[in-house]
Design an enzyme around this catalytic site. Structure first.
Site, PDB file in Angstrom:
ATOM      1  N   GLU A 304       0.858  -1.177   0.000  1.00  0.00           N
ATOM      2  CA  GLU A 304       0.000   0.000   0.000  1.00  0.00           C
ATOM      3  C   GLU A 304       0.905   1.241   0.000  1.00  0.00           C
ATOM      4  O   GLU A 304       1.906   1.272   0.714  1.00  0.00           O
ATOM      5  CB  GLU A 304      -0.908  -0.042   1.249  1.00  0.00           C
ATOM      6  CG  GLU A 304      -1.570   1.243   1.656  1.00  0.00           C
ATOM      7  CD  GLU A 304      -2.524   1.810   0.604  1.00  0.00           C
ATOM      8  OE1 GLU A 304      -3.321   1.049   0.023  1.00  0.00           O
ATOM      9  OE2 GLU A 304      -2.448   3.028   0.354  1.00  0.00           O
ATOM     10  N   ASP A 348      -6.457  -4.422  -6.166  1.00  0.00           N
ATOM     11  CA  ASP A 348      -7.600  -3.499  -6.043  1.00  0.00           C
ATOM     12  C   ASP A 348      -7.082  -2.082  -6.285  1.00  0.00           C
ATOM     13  O   ASP A 348      -7.018  -1.262  -5.367  1.00  0.00           O
ATOM     14  CB  ASP A 348      -8.207  -3.644  -4.638  1.00  0.00           C
ATOM     15  CG  ASP A 348      -9.479  -2.809  -4.472  1.00  0.00           C
ATOM     16  OD1 ASP A 348      -9.942  -2.201  -5.456  1.00  0.00           O
ATOM     17  OD2 ASP A 348     -10.006  -2.773  -3.343  1.00  0.00           O
ATOM     18  N   CYS A 375     -12.902  -0.389  -9.841  1.00  0.00           N
ATOM     19  CA  CYS A 375     -13.995   0.596  -9.812  1.00  0.00           C
ATOM     20  C   CYS A 375     -14.100   1.305 -11.156  1.00  0.00           C
ATOM     21  O   CYS A 375     -14.803   2.305 -11.261  1.00  0.00           O
ATOM     22  CB  CYS A 375     -13.797   1.586  -8.678  1.00  0.00           C
ATOM     23  SG  CYS A 375     -12.218   2.436  -8.745  1.00  0.00           S
TER      24      CYS A 375
HETATM   25  C1  LIG Z   1      -9.383   1.099  -4.290  1.00  0.00           C
HETATM   26  S1  LIG Z   1      -8.384   1.295  -2.857  1.00  0.00           S
HETATM   27  C2  LIG Z   1      -8.392  -0.349  -2.242  1.00  0.00           C
HETATM   28  C3  LIG Z   1      -8.135  -0.520  -0.786  1.00  0.00           C
HETATM   29  C4  LIG Z   1      -8.515  -1.864  -0.154  1.00  0.00           C
HETATM   30  N1  LIG Z   1      -8.313  -3.003  -1.031  1.00  0.00           N
HETATM   31  C5  LIG Z   1      -9.943  -1.844   0.347  1.00  0.00           C
HETATM   32  O1  LIG Z   1     -10.796  -2.512  -0.254  1.00  0.00           O
HETATM   33  O2  LIG Z   1     -10.229  -1.161   1.361  1.00  0.00           O
HETATM   34  C6  LIG Z   1      -6.817   1.500  -3.588  1.00  0.00           C
HETATM   35  C7  LIG Z   1      -5.682   1.669  -2.595  1.00  0.00           C
HETATM   36  O3  LIG Z   1      -4.461   1.701  -3.346  1.00  0.00           O
HETATM   37  C8  LIG Z   1      -3.594   2.668  -2.805  1.00  0.00           C
HETATM   38  N2  LIG Z   1      -2.688   3.001  -3.926  1.00  0.00           N
HETATM   39  C9  LIG Z   1      -2.898   3.893  -4.934  1.00  0.00           C
HETATM   40  N3  LIG Z   1      -1.881   3.835  -5.823  1.00  0.00           N
HETATM   41  C10 LIG Z   1      -1.022   2.880  -5.361  1.00  0.00           C
HETATM   42  C11 LIG Z   1       0.207   2.351  -5.856  1.00  0.00           C
HETATM   43  N4  LIG Z   1       0.732   2.802  -6.988  1.00  0.00           N
HETATM   44  N5  LIG Z   1       0.800   1.374  -5.162  1.00  0.00           N
HETATM   45  C12 LIG Z   1       0.275   0.915  -3.985  1.00  0.00           C
HETATM   46  N6  LIG Z   1      -0.890   1.393  -3.476  1.00  0.00           N
HETATM   47  C13 LIG Z   1      -1.532   2.353  -4.156  1.00  0.00           C
HETATM   48  C14 LIG Z   1      -4.502   3.760  -2.296  1.00  0.00           C
HETATM   49  O4  LIG Z   1      -3.869   4.502  -1.275  1.00  0.00           O
HETATM   50  C15 LIG Z   1      -5.703   2.958  -1.783  1.00  0.00           C
HETATM   51  O5  LIG Z   1      -5.560   2.639  -0.431  1.00  0.00           O
END
Ligand SMILES: C[S@@+](CC[C@H](N)C(=O)[O-])C[C@H]1O[C@@H](n2cnc3c(N)ncnc32)[C@H](O)[C@@H]1O
Length: 418
Positions: A304, A348, A375
């Site tokens: 994350e 995700d 999404c």
């Molecule tokens: C759609 S959310 C999913 C969170 C989790 N799976 C949930 O259902 O609660 C996407 C997550 O990816 C993180 N994120 C965004 N870009 C990222 C990256 N390049 N690498 C790792 N994490 C990332 C965001 O901070 C966010 O917490």
């Protein structure tokens, strides 16, 4: 001929991604809002490019049988831009979203598949579900929502898709001098928080809300600092409680976290002793379910990028030592942590999807199963095409109406290695 500001009489065709329907005028494509397929409408042109027009249906000459009067007085042409489908029955909204997902899969991934968009429990009638609401503030401090594709703000005194606990805070019935935006959060654990985005570093006068709430200041670039209260929210899923700091990511529909967790676990089918990855793991929702299933003999590795979410995830998974969460961007961190294989991978990503490099890196792990939570059906379909090139076949896909009244839809896809 320029037709901007003109009114056109149109026969409305199929739905398009983004809350539009497609029509044609003198050979040009017109993307029409506030219309439904099959309708005959008068549409006011709102934008003209060399390739297409955008327009709002302002008069319905021949309505669709799926048309209803929007429940919200702020829905409609030139008003709030938050909802897209208030003028359609819920069944019709889900059928439109199913068509969009099917069309994206067909066009971008060459996959022909019948899609059904399932209801998410917890918001009968498609109203009262949004547990996180971002208001925009006018210069005087009055709250509202941006109009569609505009910086103008429609003031509101209530939002019908907001969860009753968000409405209980009464944020939009107060003034917020100095604020550019205010996010109101009501968690399933009974906590309230407001995240205030100041207008150009000026002090913000935070009013007393109608319920006790933490107040956080948004310092930009995803950083928030608590100004009153802890700023930590409790979210419940089944028997498990998750802490989520400030405006960190959590599903906004009250039934979505559990619904998606169940869907992910059913597809991932984790077995005791397996080695699972949870990429873009947020505060550890899927990692917790995976860790319980793989047990102490197995291992879960979560990645994350957000520092506060990583802290929350580590606290949330403290009782599951087989789960480990590290901070990093998936693009570089799989290499940094020398992750070379996995029995199953859950991804995700945000709306931008995985992208080619992450698709290649995930495929290189040679996991028999990849579960992709998305999404945005367009970036999902694009990534599925790339995953197919790397030997991953779409085995099944479920779609969920996690955002009723809007065009948004959540998908969970199971990919298996050929
Ligand atoms: C759609 S959310 C999913 C969170 C989790 N799976 C949930 O259902 O609660 C996407 C997550 O990816 C993180 N994120 C965004 N870009 C990222 C990256 N390049 N690498 C790792 N994490 C990332 C965001 O901070 C966010 O917490």
């Amino acid at each position: 001929m320029r037709v901007e500001q003109a009114s056109l009489e149109l026969t409305v065709g199929p739905v398009a991604h983004g809350g539009w329907c497609v029509a044609r005028h003198e050979g040009r494509v017109v993307f029409v809002r506030h219309a439904l397929p099959g309708e005959r409408v008068v549409a006011a042109v709102t934008e003209e490019t060399t390739r297409f027009l955008r327009a709002d249906a302002v008069e319905i000459l021949e309505p669709s049988p799926d048309r209803v009067t929007p429940p919200c007085p702020y829905a409609g042409p030139g008003r709030c831009g938050g909802c897209d489908w208030q003028h359609a029955t819920l069944d019709a909204q889900r059928a439109l979203k199913a068509d969009v997902v099917a069309e994206q899969l067909r066009r971008l991934a060459g996959i022909d598949r019948k899609i059904v968009v399932e209801e998410v429990p917890g918001a009968p009638g498609g109203l009262g579900w949004r547990t996180r609401v971002q208001f925009a503030a006018r210069p005087g401090g009055e709250l509202g929502f941006r109009k569609h594709r505009s910086h103008d703000i429609q003031p509101v005194d209530a939002c019908l898709i907001a969860h009753p606990e968000v409405e209980a805070a009464g944020a939009e019935r107060h003034e917020w001098p100095g604020a550019a935006g205010v996010e109101v959060i009501a968690s399933s654990g009974g906590d309230h928080a407001v995240v205030v985005r100041p207008r150009s570093h000026r002090p913000v006068a935070v009013p007393d809300l109608d319920v006790p709430a933490s107040v956080l200041l948004d310092q930009g670039k995803g950083r928030t600092v608590p100004r009153r209260g802890s700023g930590v929210l409790r979210e419940r899923v089944g028997d498990r409680e998750f802490r989520v700091s400030g405006s960190g990511f959590w599903q906004v529909h009250p039934g979505a976290a559990e619904t998606l967790l169940d869907a992910v676990l059913a597809y991932a089918a984790p077995e005791p002793g397996e080695w699972a990855l949870d990429l873009y793991c947020g505060v550890g929702l899927f990692a917790a379910g995976l860790a319980e299933a793989v047990g102490p003999e197995g291992a879960v590795f979560g990645l994350e990028s957000d520092a506060a979410a990583v802290r929350d995830a580590r606290a949330n998974l403290r009782d599951l030592p087989q789960a480990r969460v590290e901070r990093g961007r998936v693009e570089e961190a799989l290499d940094r942590f020398q992750i070379e294989r996995a029995d199953l991978v859950v991804v995700d990503p945000p709306r931008t999807g995985l992208g080619r490099d992450v698709v290649d890196r995930v495929a290189s792990l040679e996991a028999p199963r990849v579960v992709y939570v998305s999404c945005d059906p367009a970036t999902l379909a694009r990534d599925l095409a790339w995953l197919a090139e790397r030997g991953y076949r779409l085995d099944d896909l479920r779609a969920f109406d996690a955002f009723p009244m809007t065009h948004h839809v959540e998908c969970v896809a199971l990919l298996v290695r050929e």
